[in-house]
Design a protein around this motif. Structure first.
Motif, PDB file in Angstrom:
ATOM      1  N   CYS A  70     -98.797 -72.292 -76.473  1.00 18.66           N
ATOM      2  CA  CYS A  70     -98.401 -73.500 -75.742  1.00 18.66           C
ATOM      3  C   CYS A  70     -99.615 -74.401 -75.516  1.00 18.66           C
ATOM      4  O   CYS A  70     -99.573 -75.609 -75.786  1.00 18.66           O
ATOM      5  N   ILE A  71    -100.701 -73.815 -75.037  1.00 22.98           N
ATOM      6  CA  ILE A  71    -101.905 -74.605 -74.757  1.00 22.98           C
ATOM      7  C   ILE A  71    -102.490 -75.163 -76.047  1.00 22.98           C
ATOM      8  O   ILE A  71    -102.922 -76.325 -76.106  1.00 22.98           O
ATOM      9  N   ALA A  72    -102.502 -74.355 -77.107  1.00 19.65           N
ATOM     10  CA  ALA A  72    -103.028 -74.830 -78.383  1.00 19.65           C
ATOM     11  C   ALA A  72    -102.233 -76.029 -78.887  1.00 19.65           C
ATOM     12  O   ALA A  72    -102.803 -76.983 -79.443  1.00 19.65           O
ATOM     13  N   ALA A  73    -100.914 -76.008 -78.699  1.00 13.93           N
ATOM     14  CA  ALA A  73    -100.087 -77.146 -79.106  1.00 13.93           C
ATOM     15  C   ALA A  73    -100.390 -78.372 -78.247  1.00 13.93           C
ATOM     16  O   ALA A  73    -100.436 -79.503 -78.752  1.00 13.93           O
ATOM     17  N   LEU A  74    -100.610 -78.161 -76.951  1.00 17.81           N
ATOM     18  CA  LEU A  74    -100.967 -79.282 -76.079  1.00 17.81           C
ATOM     19  C   LEU A  74    -102.316 -79.870 -76.480  1.00 17.81           C
ATOM     20  O   LEU A  74    -102.517 -81.094 -76.403  1.00 17.81           O
ATOM     21  N   VAL A  75    -103.242 -79.016 -76.897  1.00 16.46           N
ATOM     22  CA  VAL A  75    -104.547 -79.503 -77.374  1.00 16.46           C
ATOM     23  C   VAL A  75    -104.352 -80.378 -78.610  1.00 16.46           C
ATOM     24  O   VAL A  75    -104.980 -81.433 -78.747  1.00 16.46           O
ATOM     25  N   LEU A 123     -95.731 -81.351 -81.520  1.00 13.41           N
ATOM     26  CA  LEU A 123     -94.293 -81.294 -81.249  1.00 13.41           C
ATOM     27  C   LEU A 123     -93.671 -80.054 -81.872  1.00 13.41           C
ATOM     28  O   LEU A 123     -92.906 -79.331 -81.216  1.00 13.41           O
ATOM     29  N   ALA A 124     -94.013 -79.778 -83.131  1.00 19.74           N
ATOM     30  CA  ALA A 124     -93.468 -78.596 -83.795  1.00 19.74           C
ATOM     31  C   ALA A 124     -93.901 -77.325 -83.074  1.00 19.74           C
ATOM     32  O   ALA A 124     -93.090 -76.416 -82.848  1.00 19.74           O
ATOM     33  N   GLY A 125     -95.182 -77.252 -82.692  1.00 26.67           N
ATOM     34  CA  GLY A 125     -95.675 -76.072 -81.989  1.00 26.67           C
ATOM     35  C   GLY A 125     -95.008 -75.881 -80.642  1.00 26.67           C
ATOM     36  O   GLY A 125     -94.627 -74.760 -80.277  1.00 26.67           O
ATOM     37  N   LEU A 126     -94.849 -76.951 -79.902  1.00 19.69           N
ATOM     38  CA  LEU A 126     -94.235 -76.859 -78.569  1.00 19.69           C
ATOM     39  C   LEU A 126     -92.764 -76.475 -78.662  1.00 19.69           C
ATOM     40  O   LEU A 126     -92.260 -75.705 -77.837  1.00 19.69           O
TER      41      LEU A 126
END
Length: 882
Positions: free
Chosen positions: A558-563, A574-577
């Motif tokens: 989640c944090i990596a996607a926000l980064v 967006l895809a990661g989240l």
């Protein structure tokens, strides 16, 4: 594992198998029992240049246990807890590929058909550098979509090879007659040839007969090996019988060819011997063998999971269920640490219902948390806490505290806030400093979730004021930073982040230490410090491999996607989240589910996908509100600030030092649009020039669309209709490249340019007409009224005079020729004979209307000019806005 001490007659098959394995990385050797499949595969494995891991599948084994054992053997360390068979197969394939390793699987036929396919196709189909080689009594069926694999059917030895084997046995165990009869009876099956060499070829069931004739010592050692799932070295067997009796019995069993010894000196029995002997043992003999195995397994250096699994099997066979219960509970933490939470659940589930005590329930709930099954864990813990009641004895109170501590954490993860508050409120004041810290952080998190951030921060401040413990101060700083980050209070991030990183430096290798680093990565990226953020993420990934915690992996993803989102990689974010949101919802981790949806909603808004983004944020806010998580509702509201329609209404300043690509590009695009709408072409063009190198790629399609829209506004103010249309079409194309809502660009144009306002300073586009002050003069073409000094003069019935006035008001201070005045009034070419007198009449009338307003209509050859006071404004609809 290694080939048996005597392995002859398979040179051709050995060569063929080695050649095939170089070309196709998955193979199955199948054939009748005793034909030598395992020996052949072991000989191939002995020639493999890379690492080799071996797993024999025993009755009762499952796919997850087999694959996880292989993962641990490859790494020689604990592995990450897998949440699905597909993820564990993917991880094993990745490890086999990285090491060029060979995975040898014996007795594939023991697994269920679908599990065999998962291994041969789900694992084997992924291999290019690693390899999988399995043995089976049955052929593995192929499907139309099956990946490449080779199959080798192994039959009996040809007569020449069988004679060679017989001579080797003669050399080792003494000469024997009767090869011709043995060959005719065995048809070259190596196992049967060995039995024939041991003088039992003429018996109907030679294995059973040989086993039945064993003296007690040999029978006991053979029973131990038959009931063991593992090959055992001679050193492990020395205490099975007193003094040197075990070694002597082992030698005699080897001479009888009932015990096999591999090249590594480990002893075992063939499956046919195992199966026959297990049917011959009486209850006392089986019990004695299980007892002996319990003793030697406790001493033998084995992987923890293998030892626990084996000892539980023997305890169960002995009917020692209470001892097995205690042993499993005692080993629960070790199993979880090894990535075997699923196996722990299976062991706990095999206990009789009467032994499912509270400590079993707690171990089961912890395993469920590890497996990211928070809904089940929450229900289990809630029921368990209720069953404990008001335990007063020390053990009961201690267990209640443990259950409460885990329940609080799970309730927070699951956003079961009322239950969390009840549990926290019912827990006694902790005496242990660590428990106190956990409760403090839980209270602070609860208040934040409930929307009481200030109260939460006050709790943390009070704890810091009352303590000089670095851990307390560090974790309070961590909690403050995390809450401010989620709340969007960026100005309050730097100091607590610095504090928690310095105070908690070198935190122990548990889920908390990496959690600090993961959270810091998210905050560092919010602050634009991407190099540090990436280093923190990389460090957490490395530690996560040692921890193997799915919950932490979910938080980290989640944090990596926000980064990624902070770095402007909006589509990837967006895809990661979205992927994290699905996993979090499946696991019941509703806090991360909420954060992921809020982040995804923000990314959708930044990409211009307003309808989808706002709907997602509405849904997230409604779910959070239904659970009483008002603090998380605010996070959803904060994300709405990325809505471009909201942003154009309140454009912020351009921060020249902003390093976040998405923020920097959006600031410039919005500022350029505001400047263009205000008629400041110089500033707009400068901003658009600085935006161009930032707004490249699909992630920045919306910024490019805003840039084209800015140019359309500039063209509109200059009344260049063709250029306006071209820029609007370019804006729509750019928005479409980013999959923005189709109606977004027209809606933005209407929002920005529904009115044109002309003043003494120039022309601009606006949504609302300026409010007429007492000293202002507002000429409003929408209702054909002139307002000045609190009075209104209607021009509704004065068509020709107002047409002239509007034409002059469009360019105040500039002279309009008589020809232009005539065209504006009558839409005709100027003819002095027809128009001069009428024009003077209408001019005189307009001067009377303007009397006392401060505006004057002056003749200036070759036409007329409108002089306006400072507060003048001419307002008219903007036709192109629709």
């Amino acid at each position: 594992m290694g080939p048996p001490a005597v392995f002859v007659g398979r040179k051709q098959e050995l060569q063929r198998l080695g050649t095939l394995l170089k070309r196709v990385r998955t193979g199955v050797v199948y054939g009748l029992p005793g034909v030598g499949k395992s020996a052949l595969v072991a000989a191939v494995a002995a020639r493999h240049r890379g690492p080799v891991v071996h797993r024999r599948i025993a009755p009762g084994d499952t796919l997850d246990a087999v694959v996880d054992d292989a993962r641990r053997l490859l790494r020689e360390a604990p592995v990450a807890q897998a949440l699905s068979d597909d993820s564990r197969l993917e991880d094993l394939a990745r490890e086999l590929e990285a090491r060029g390793a060979l995975f040898v699987l014996d007795d594939l036929h023991v697994l269920r058909p679908e599990e065999r396919l998962a291994l041969v196709e789900g694992l084997g189909g992924r291999l290019r550098q690693g390899a999988l080689l399995a043995t089976s009594r049955e052929e593995v069926p192929r499907q139309a979509t099956s990946p490449d694999r080779f199959e080798l059917r192994l039959d009996g030895l040809p007569e020449a090879a069988a004679k060679l084997l017989w001579r080797q046995l003669d050399t080792l165990y003494g000469a024997r007659e009767g090869f011709a009869a043995a060959w005719a009876r065995s048809r070259g099956v190596p196992f049967l040839l060995r039995r024939a060499h041991a003088n039992d070829a003429d018996v109907e069931e030679p294995v059973r007969a040989a086993l039945a004739a064993l003296p007690p010592d040999e029978r006991h050692v053979a029973a131990v090996l038959a009931l063991s799932e593992l090959p055992l070295p001679a050193s492990a067997l020395r205490d099975v019988l007193p003094k040197e009796a075990a070694g002597e019995a082992l030698r005699r069993l080897s001479a009888r060819l009932l015990v096999e010894t591999d090249a590594r000196g480990r002893h075992g029995v063939h499956d046919l011997v195992r199966e026959a002997f297990q049917t011959l043992l009486d209850a006392d003999e089986a019990r004695a063998a299980h007892e002996a195995l319990l003793g030697l397994l406790a001493r033998e250096p084995l992987p923890e999971v293998v030892r626990v699994r084996a000892m539980c099997r023997h305890l169960q066979a002995l009917g020692r269920h209470e001892q097995r219960r205690s042993f499993v509970v005692e080993q629960a933490e070790a199993l979880v640490r090894q990535g075997a939470a699923g196996e722990l659940l299976a062991l706990l589930g095999s206990l009789p219902p009467a032994l499912c005590t509270p400590d079993v329930g707690l171990a089961r709930a912890r395993a469920q948390v590890r497996l990211l099954d928070l809904r089940r864990a929450y229900a289990e813990l809630a029921a368990l806490l209720a069953s404990l009641g008001d335990a007063e004895d020390a053990r009961g109170a201690g267990l209640r505290e443990q259950v409460g501590t885990v329940l609080v954490r799970v309730a927070l993860f699951s956003l079961e806030l009322p239950a969390c508050e009840r549990t926290l409120g019912s827990m006694p004041m902790p005496r242990d400093a660590e428990v106190f810290l956990q409760q403090l952080l839980a209270w602070a998190a609860l208040r934040f979730f409930q929307g009481r951030l200030d109260e939460s921060l006050e709790m943390l401040d009070a704890a810091c004021a009352a303590s000089d413990d670095k851990r307390v101060l560090g974790w309070c700083a961590y909690a403050r930073a995390l809450m401010c980050w989620i709340e969007g209070r960026d100005e309050g991030l730097e100091e607590p982040l610095s504090q928690c990183l310095s105070l908690l430096e070198g935190a122990p290798l548990d889920s908390r230490g990496p959690l600090v680093a993961a959270m810091s990565a998210g905050i560092l990226s919010r602050l634009g410090r991407f190099t540090q953020a990436q280093a923190a993420l990389d460090g957490v990934r490395e530690r996560l491999g040692q921890l193997g915690a799915p919950r932490l992996a979910l938080e980290l993803d989640c944090i990596a996607a926000l980064v990624l989102g902070e770095r402007g990689e909006r589509r990837a974010a967006l895809a990661g989240l979205r992927e994290v949101a699905v996993r979090a919802e499946q696991g019941g981790y509703l806090f991360v589910h909420h954060l992921s949806r809020v982040g995804a909603g923000r990314m959708l808004l930044e990409l211009g996908r307003r309808a989808e983004g706002l709907a997602l944020l509405d849904e997230a806010a409604a779910d959070a509100r239904a659970r009483g998580a008002e603090g998380l509702v605010r996070a959803a509201e904060t994300a709405r600030s990325s809505d471009v329609l909201r942003q154009v209404e309140r454009p912020g300043a351009v921060e020249p030092r902003e390093v976040r690509p998405g923020v920097a590009a959006r600031q410039r695009a919005l500022a350029a649009l505001a400047a263009a709408t205000a008629g400041d072409s110089v500033r707009a063009e400068g901003l658009l020039a600085s935006l161009e190198p930032l707004a490249r790629g699909e992630d920045f399609a919306m910024e490019r669309a805003l840039a084209h829209l800015s140019r359309a506004m500039l063209h509109r103010l200059s009344e260049r209709a063709t250029e306006v249309r071209g820029s609007m079409e370019a804006a729509a194309r750019s928005a479409s490249e980013g999959a923005a809502d189709p109606e977004l660009i027209p809606e933005l144009a209407r929002t920005l340019a529904s009115l044109r306002v002309v003043t003494s300073d120039g022309s601009r586009l606006a949504v609302e007409a300026p409010v007429a002050a007492s000293d202002a003069v507002v000429l409003d073409a929408r209702d054909h009224a002139l307002r000045a000094g609190g009075h209104t003069v209607s021009l509704a019935t004065r068509v020709l005079p107002r047409r002239l006035l509007y034409a002059l008001a469009r360019q105040p201070g500039r002279t309009l020729s008589k020809e232009a005045c005539v065209r504006a009034m009558w839409e005709a070419d100027y003819d002095p004979r027809l128009h001069d007198n009428a024009l003077r009449v209408h001019v005189r009338h307009l001067r009377e209307v303007l009397e006392g307003t401060g505006a004057r209509l002056l003749f200036e050859d070759p036409g007329y000019r409108l002089e306006v006071p400072r507060g003048f404004a001419f307002v008219r609809d903007e036709p192109g806005a629709s």
